[in-house]
Scaffold this motif. Structure first.
Motif, PDB file in Angstrom:
ATOM      1  N   MET A 176       0.824  -1.210   0.000  1.00 30.74           N
ATOM      2  CA  MET A 176       0.000   0.000   0.000  1.00 30.74           C
ATOM      3  C   MET A 176       0.858   1.260   0.000  1.00 30.74           C
ATOM      4  O   MET A 176       0.506   2.259  -0.615  1.00 30.74           O
ATOM      5  CB  MET A 176      -0.929  -0.009   1.218  1.00 30.74           C
ATOM      6  N   LEU A 177       1.982   1.195   0.729  1.00 29.32           N
ATOM      7  CA  LEU A 177       2.866   2.359   0.763  1.00 29.32           C
ATOM      8  C   LEU A 177       3.611   2.542  -0.549  1.00 29.32           C
ATOM      9  O   LEU A 177       3.873   3.672  -0.975  1.00 29.32           O
ATOM     10  CB  LEU A 177       3.870   2.203   1.909  1.00 29.32           C
ATOM     11  N   ALA A 178       3.982   1.424  -1.177  1.00 33.92           N
ATOM     12  CA  ALA A 178       4.846   1.493  -2.351  1.00 33.92           C
ATOM     13  C   ALA A 178       4.165   2.165  -3.535  1.00 33.92           C
ATOM     14  O   ALA A 178       4.808   2.893  -4.297  1.00 33.92           O
ATOM     15  CB  ALA A 178       5.305   0.087  -2.735  1.00 33.92           C
ATOM     16  N   ILE A 179       2.859   1.930  -3.719  1.00 30.32           N
ATOM     17  CA  ILE A 179       2.178   2.423  -4.929  1.00 30.32           C
ATOM     18  C   ILE A 179       2.184   3.950  -5.019  1.00 30.32           C
ATOM     19  O   ILE A 179       2.635   4.508  -6.028  1.00 30.32           O
ATOM     20  CB  ILE A 179       0.750   1.852  -5.009  1.00 30.32           C
ATOM     21  N   PRO A 180       1.707   4.697  -3.985  1.00 30.55           N
ATOM     22  CA  PRO A 180       1.735   6.172  -4.130  1.00 30.55           C
ATOM     23  C   PRO A 180       3.149   6.736  -4.219  1.00 30.55           C
ATOM     24  O   PRO A 180       3.385   7.696  -4.963  1.00 30.55           O
ATOM     25  CB  PRO A 180       1.019   6.660  -2.856  1.00 30.55           C
ATOM     26  N   LEU A 181       4.098   6.137  -3.484  1.00 29.64           N
ATOM     27  CA  LEU A 181       5.481   6.631  -3.556  1.00 29.64           C
ATOM     28  C   LEU A 181       6.080   6.381  -4.929  1.00 29.64           C
ATOM     29  O   LEU A 181       6.823   7.221  -5.461  1.00 29.64           O
ATOM     30  CB  LEU A 181       6.324   5.955  -2.472  1.00 29.64           C
ATOM     31  N   PHE A 182       5.745   5.226  -5.530  1.00 26.04           N
ATOM     32  CA  PHE A 182       6.230   4.948  -6.889  1.00 26.04           C
ATOM     33  C   PHE A 182       5.660   5.952  -7.888  1.00 26.04           C
ATOM     34  O   PHE A 182       6.377   6.429  -8.792  1.00 26.04           O
ATOM     35  CB  PHE A 182       5.835   3.531  -7.300  1.00 26.04           C
ATOM     36  N   LEU A 183       4.394   6.293  -7.740  1.00 32.00           N
ATOM     37  CA  LEU A 183       3.781   7.266  -8.656  1.00 32.00           C
ATOM     38  C   LEU A 183       4.452   8.629  -8.540  1.00 32.00           C
ATOM     39  O   LEU A 183       4.663   9.320  -9.543  1.00 32.00           O
ATOM     40  CB  LEU A 183       2.275   7.370  -8.376  1.00 32.00           C
ATOM     41  N   VAL A 184       4.804   9.024  -7.310  1.00 28.57           N
ATOM     42  CA  VAL A 184       5.529  10.287  -7.121  1.00 28.57           C
ATOM     43  C   VAL A 184       6.894  10.209  -7.818  1.00 28.57           C
ATOM     44  O   VAL A 184       7.303  11.148  -8.514  1.00 28.57           O
ATOM     45  CB  VAL A 184       5.713  10.576  -5.615  1.00 28.57           C
ATOM     46  N   MET A 185       7.592   9.087  -7.638  1.00 29.67           N
ATOM     47  CA  MET A 185       8.895   8.903  -8.288  1.00 29.67           C
ATOM     48  C   MET A 185       8.767   8.979  -9.801  1.00 29.67           C
ATOM     49  O   MET A 185       9.597   9.588 -10.484  1.00 29.67           O
ATOM     50  CB  MET A 185       9.487   7.555  -7.895  1.00 29.67           C
ATOM     51  N   LEU A 186       7.701   8.372 -10.326  1.00 27.20           N
ATOM     52  CA  LEU A 186       7.505   8.342 -11.773  1.00 27.20           C
ATOM     53  C   LEU A 186       7.277   9.746 -12.330  1.00 27.20           C
ATOM     54  O   LEU A 186       7.820  10.115 -13.378  1.00 27.20           O
ATOM     55  CB  LEU A 186       6.299   7.448 -12.094  1.00 27.20           C
ATOM     56  N   VAL A 187       6.512  10.550 -11.603  1.00 25.07           N
ATOM     57  CA  VAL A 187       6.223  11.923 -12.052  1.00 25.07           C
ATOM     58  C   VAL A 187       7.481  12.783 -12.022  1.00 25.07           C
ATOM     59  O   VAL A 187       7.748  13.568 -12.934  1.00 25.07           O
ATOM     60  CB  VAL A 187       5.116  12.540 -11.168  1.00 25.07           C
ATOM     61  N   TRP A 226       9.592   4.933   2.558  1.00 20.95           N
ATOM     62  CA  TRP A 226       8.897   3.645   2.426  1.00 20.95           C
ATOM     63  C   TRP A 226       9.384   2.650   3.481  1.00 20.95           C
ATOM     64  O   TRP A 226       8.591   1.996   4.169  1.00 20.95           O
ATOM     65  CB  TRP A 226       9.132   3.103   1.017  1.00 20.95           C
ATOM     66  N   ALA A 227      10.710   2.541   3.627  1.00 21.43           N
ATOM     67  CA  ALA A 227      11.265   1.596   4.601  1.00 21.43           C
ATOM     68  C   ALA A 227      10.905   1.995   6.026  1.00 21.43           C
ATOM     69  O   ALA A 227      10.547   1.139   6.857  1.00 21.43           O
ATOM     70  CB  ALA A 227      12.783   1.522   4.434  1.00 21.43           C
ATOM     71  N   SER A 228      10.971   3.288   6.332  1.00 23.11           N
ATOM     72  CA  SER A 228      10.679   3.755   7.690  1.00 23.11           C
ATOM     73  C   SER A 228       9.243   3.462   8.079  1.00 23.11           C
ATOM     74  O   SER A 228       8.963   2.932   9.167  1.00 23.11           O
ATOM     75  CB  SER A 228      10.943   5.261   7.795  1.00 23.11           C
ATOM     76  N   LEU A 229       8.306   3.799   7.187  1.00 24.24           N
ATOM     77  CA  LEU A 229       6.887   3.586   7.493  1.00 24.24           C
ATOM     78  C   LEU A 229       6.529   2.107   7.531  1.00 24.24           C
ATOM     79  O   LEU A 229       5.624   1.698   8.264  1.00 24.24           O
ATOM     80  CB  LEU A 229       6.019   4.320   6.460  1.00 24.24           C
ATOM     81  N   THR A 230       7.242   1.301   6.738  1.00 30.07           N
ATOM     82  CA  THR A 230       6.974  -0.144   6.734  1.00 30.07           C
ATOM     83  C   THR A 230       7.441  -0.783   8.038  1.00 30.07           C
ATOM     84  O   THR A 230       6.737  -1.617   8.625  1.00 30.07           O
ATOM     85  CB  THR A 230       7.673  -0.820   5.545  1.00 30.07           C
ATOM     86  N   LEU A 231       8.631  -0.408   8.510  1.00 31.67           N
ATOM     87  CA  LEU A 231       9.203  -1.035   9.700  1.00 31.67           C
ATOM     88  C   LEU A 231       8.608  -0.514  11.003  1.00 31.67           C
ATOM     89  O   LEU A 231       8.569  -1.241  12.003  1.00 31.67           O
ATOM     90  CB  LEU A 231      10.713  -0.824   9.720  1.00 31.67           C
ATOM     91  N   LEU A 232       8.135   0.723  11.016  1.00 28.11           N
ATOM     92  CA  LEU A 232       7.708   1.391  12.253  1.00 28.11           C
ATOM     93  C   LEU A 232       6.735   0.566  13.094  1.00 28.11           C
ATOM     94  O   LEU A 232       6.919   0.442  14.308  1.00 28.11           O
ATOM     95  CB  LEU A 232       7.105   2.760  11.915  1.00 28.11           C
ATOM     96  N   PRO A 233       5.675  -0.045  12.495  1.00 24.13           N
ATOM     97  CA  PRO A 233       4.723  -0.768  13.347  1.00 24.13           C
ATOM     98  C   PRO A 233       5.237  -2.105  13.871  1.00 24.13           C
ATOM     99  O   PRO A 233       4.620  -2.702  14.755  1.00 24.13           O
ATOM    100  CB  PRO A 233       3.517  -1.006  12.405  1.00 24.13           C
ATOM    101  N   PHE A 234       6.355  -2.600  13.326  1.00 25.10           N
ATOM    102  CA  PHE A 234       6.732  -3.984  13.594  1.00 25.10           C
ATOM    103  C   PHE A 234       8.019  -4.161  14.389  1.00 25.10           C
ATOM    104  O   PHE A 234       8.172  -5.152  15.098  1.00 25.10           O
ATOM    105  CB  PHE A 234       6.862  -4.747  12.270  1.00 25.10           C
TER     106      PHE A 234
END
Length: 507
Positions: free
Chosen positions: A1-12, A35-43
């Motif tokens: 879920m995090l990767a998709i919007p960040l990838f779109l920003v990178m693409l633009v 992406w890595a920070s938000l992914t790891l934070l809850p776990f």
């Protein structure tokens, strides 16, 4: 879920990044860190020691880290340094994640391919000379037991040639519970060790590369020992010809043992982009259908899961239809749909699975465990009941064969590539006997299948391109027997005759 919007920003933003910061691409690395920070934070909690030892963000360096887990890249991204890391070519084909890696400028590598290895080292050298950094895992692969194994010298040869410091990094705690999600509950401790300065590389190249190599290995081993992971595998010596080849290539000399590079026109590259775009767009809605229907499939058809295989056939058919023609011979040799069998096929290309799905048989195939983690595609494989395997792990291999045997006894079929991996030159290699042992124990027929043309359209190691052409599938008559060696020889003979007839060789 995090990767998709960040990838779109990178693409633009990508055209602007190429214009202003083509070498380091710091904006894309920032997106990766978020992406890595938000992914790891809850776990899990990540503690970083020795941050003062990091070179300045604009200073090129070779970072070397131990490799214990799939999470290592997530953790290393938190350092905030714009280093390029090396990954298998197939990973770059993964929707969103792989495409983000391509935009960021990470470096693809086709394992077990000397030409690709030399090209990878050349790219690393160019990256360093352009002001960016590179991350290596000098052990070459993830450890299975937390113990550090012998280093390969490519990272240190590159550092010497580029005259940049080597920064050893130690990851502690991320191997715990490897193979399951339990390791997400443990605390990481990441230690950045003092870097080797540029002065360490003056004088004779070979001597200082040796000093650099021994020093980094000592630092990593010593720090791992302080945290209780004190065991060290000596490992085996690398083949001398490989080391000489690497030194030769880094010095700028040609290596006569390697084939010359092949020019690729824009047409196959454009077709490859279109192919992956189509397959991605088709996969998402079909996966959602599979997900909705999955409880009913488990209730009514848990073993074969024919509905999910139908979705796979639709996906493969619609993906291949615009790009290549597939002709199938010997459909009459296929066993009935409800009859279990062991299918064995040659393996030339990434396209092989797409083509084999067109046969309309509910067989389970074996794939690397990491592939099952890929969004959409890997999850679909899990729902369909395909079988994971950790390569180079004897325990996983035995478990895989046991699962194949159980699948056959429950009335489903299994697909094997008995050569074990894709061919690099179209020639058939020696067979492994696992498929035939399983067939004998389950008392089911072996169905040899020959694929012609997939390796010409999408060659092994060049998965980013798609050439025009056609594919031929030859289904040979089933083979039965009570001796695995005899079955193996019969299947190999039958397939080799067809390959030779179509202009392919046999090792």
């Amino acid at each position: 879920m995090l990767a998709i919007p960040l990838f779109l920003v990178m693409l633009v933003v990508h055209p602007l990044v190429l214009l202003l910061d083509k070498s380091r691409r710091q904006f894309h690395h920032l997106m990766g860190k978020i992406w890595a920070s938000l992914t790891l934070l809850p776990f899990c909690k990540v503690a970083i020691e020795g941050i003062e030892n990091l070179p300045a963000s604009d200073m090129p360096a070779v970072y070397v880290a131990n490799h214990q887990s799939y999470l290592d890249i997530y953790v290393l991204m938190l350092l905030g340094r714009s280093f390029k890391f090396i990954s298998k070519t197939s990973i770059f084909l993964i929707p969103i994640v792989g495409w983000s890696m391509f935009l960021t400028g990470h470096i693809p590598l086709c394992r077990m391919d000397n030409k690709s290895q030399m090209e990878c080292l050349r790219r690393c050298l160019n990256v360093l000379k352009q002001g960016a950094s590179v991350l290596f895992f000098p052990e070459g692969t993830r450890t299975k037991d937390g113990k550090m194994v012998a280093f390969k010298k490519g990272a240190f040869s590159v550092a010497v040639k580029a005259r940049v410091p080597v920064v050893p990094i130690v990851l502690i705690g991320n191997h715990i519970g490897a193979g399951s999600w339990k390791y997400l509950l443990f605390v990481y401790s990441l230690r950045v060790l003092p870097g080797m300065t540029k002065t360490a590389f003056r004088g004779q190249c070979h001597r200082n590369r040796r000093n650099c190599f021994d020093g980094s290995q000592f630092f990593l081993q010593k720090t791992i020992g302080l945290y209780g992971f004190h065991q060290f595998h000596a490992g085996t010596k690398r083949k001398q010809v490989t080391h000489r080849t690497a030194v030769c290539q880094l010095a700028g000399a040609a290596d006569p043992t390697l084939p010359s590079s092949t020019d690729i026109s824009l047409g196959p590259i454009f077709r490859g982009i279109c192919f992956y775009s189509v397959t991605c767009m088709l996969a998402i809605p079909l996966f959602l259908v599979m997900l909705v229907v999955h409880p009913l499939v488990l209730l009514l058809d848990k073993s074969r899961r024919q509905f999910h295989h139908l979705m796979g056939k639709i996906w493969a058919s619609l993906t291949l239809f615009p790009f290549c023609k597939v002709a199938i011979e010997g459909m009459e040799n296929l066993p009935a749909r409800d009859m279990p069998a062991v299918y064995v096929s040659n393996h030339q290309s990434y396209l092989d699975i797409y083509v084999l799905m067109l046969l309309g048989r509910s067989f389970k195939f074996i794939s690397k465990t990491s592939i099952f983690l890929i969004p959409i595609v890997g999850w679909s494989m899990f729902l369909t009941g395909h079988i994971p395997l950790r390569r180079m792990d004897n325990k996983s291999q035995m478990e895989c064969l046991r699962r194949c045997l159980n699948v056959l006894k429950q009335g489903a079929s299994v697909l094997f590539f008995p050569e074990g991996t894709r061919t690099k030159d179209g020639k058939m290699a020696a067979f492994k006997k696992g498929a035939f042992s399983v067939a004998v124990k389950a008392r089911v027929p072996v169905v040899p299948i020959v694929l012609i043309g997939t390796g010409d359209i999408m060659p092994n190691g060049m998965e980013g391109i798609l050439r025009p052409g056609s594919v031929k599938v030859i289904v040979q008559p089933p083979i039965e027997g009570v001796d695995a060696d005899e079955l193996c020889e019969k299947a190999r003979t039958a397939r080799s005759e067809q390959l030779i007839m179509h202009g392919y060789g046999v090792h």
